[in-house]
Scaffold this active site. Sequence first.
Site, PDB file in Angstrom:
ATOM      1  N   ALA A 187       0.812  -1.082  -0.002  1.00 41.25           N
ATOM      2  CA  ALA A 187      -0.043   0.055   0.031  1.00 41.25           C
ATOM      3  C   ALA A 187       1.010   1.160  -0.205  1.00 41.25           C
ATOM      4  O   ALA A 187       0.474   2.239  -0.560  1.00 41.25           O
ATOM      5  CB  ALA A 187      -0.953   0.077   1.170  1.00 41.25           C
ATOM      6  N   ASP A 188       1.638   1.323   0.748  1.00 42.39           N
ATOM      7  CA  ASP A 188       2.869   2.245   0.660  1.00 42.39           C
ATOM      8  C   ASP A 188       3.520   2.515  -0.525  1.00 42.39           C
ATOM      9  O   ASP A 188       3.516   3.540  -1.008  1.00 42.39           O
ATOM     10  CB  ASP A 188       3.999   2.263   1.867  1.00 42.39           C
ATOM     11  CG  ASP A 188       3.621   2.225   3.326  1.00 42.39           C
ATOM     12  OD1 ASP A 188       2.707   3.274   3.356  1.00 42.39           O
ATOM     13  OD2 ASP A 188       4.079   1.688   4.186  1.00 42.39           O
TER      14      ASP A 188
END
Length: 413
Positions: A187-188
């Site tokens: 997600a990052d």
Amino acid sequence: MDGAASYRDAGDFFREARDDLAGPLDGVRVLDVTKVWSGPLTSAILADLGADVIRVELPHGRDGEVPPRIPGTGLSWFRQTVNRNKRSVGLDLREPSGRETFLRLVATADVVVENYRPGTLDGWGVGWAQCRAVRPDLVLVSISGWGQYGDRRTAGAYDPIVQAASGWMSLNGDPDGGPVRAPTFLADELAGLHGAIGALAALWHRRRSGEGQHVDVAMFDAMLAGSAGLHTLAAAGRPPGRWGNQTDFVVPANVYACVDGQVYLAVALDRHWRALAEAMGRPELARAPGFARAADRLANRVEVDAVVAGWCAARAADGTVAELVGRGLTASRVRTVAEVVADPHLAQRAMLQPTVLSDGSSAPIVGPPAKFSRTPTRVRHGAPAPGQHTAHVLAELDAAPVGMPKKTYDTTC
């Protein structure tokens, strides 16, 4: 030249390269007010592309000092990986003097990247309103878990939380097991990439119009956008299932055990299946009921998979891959990360670059993936120590008139 196929090697690709620029973004100044991974990654990408990225962090701070240490250096892999090619200024934005200096820096910047909870910078007096007051054409990239607006905007988030909340985690793992998070900061990573893309798009708009703007990137949104359109299926009434190493639209596609390892192969086209049947010494399967067409193989998944698994089980992994690739198919040995870093192709692509770090030690840092024939990019230096360049950058700030081009600044360490 006739095209990319004419490149003999890296020297040929870069034969017209310039050596007077740090990269295609040489002359762009970015302020990095970030923590953890998504925000630092956005500014790291811009730094790799040649921008002068100034990381603003607490003096003598420990942000990013996540174990383990890189062997032989005493420095954290986390900080060294994602803060490459940057400079560091030590400022406490919660203090009046820190805020004043920061806004002076903003006046010289093209882009500010931040990834605090929405409202945090406003509370410190250095939010969008204050920044655009000193630099009206500024691009501000804000990355957060849930976005700058919406019901969840003020909630905190970590990468696995967003993997779970986005539905992505429910799709990952063995069909007979439970959900599994990605072992990387997925997600990052996706939010960081969209942050960099957003910054570049906003800079292009500014070039045409003179207008700055606020770019809002949510990790949640990035996970949805990076989920292969499966949320569209779910919204239309056909929620996807968990397939593990297989897929719901291609058979065979799986990890297969060999005598000395594992291979992954996928056969999407009927002509590729015919080639695989020849390789397996089973040419009759090219036309056999239940095997000949893609739709047949989907309906006959268990038997098709068993045939391929049986063929692989008696063979060496490398030989299997060579046989399939030689026939125009796609396959790879399932390798460990340790095996990958020893691959000559990785060295040919300069994807691990020996880099001097802030303490004088050196380590192989992952290099920029995009290659530019005219404006090459590279890991120019390792991550700075917190506040390492404070005196240098503030001296530049005192010497340079506001609004002057940034490409004349000295960005050496």
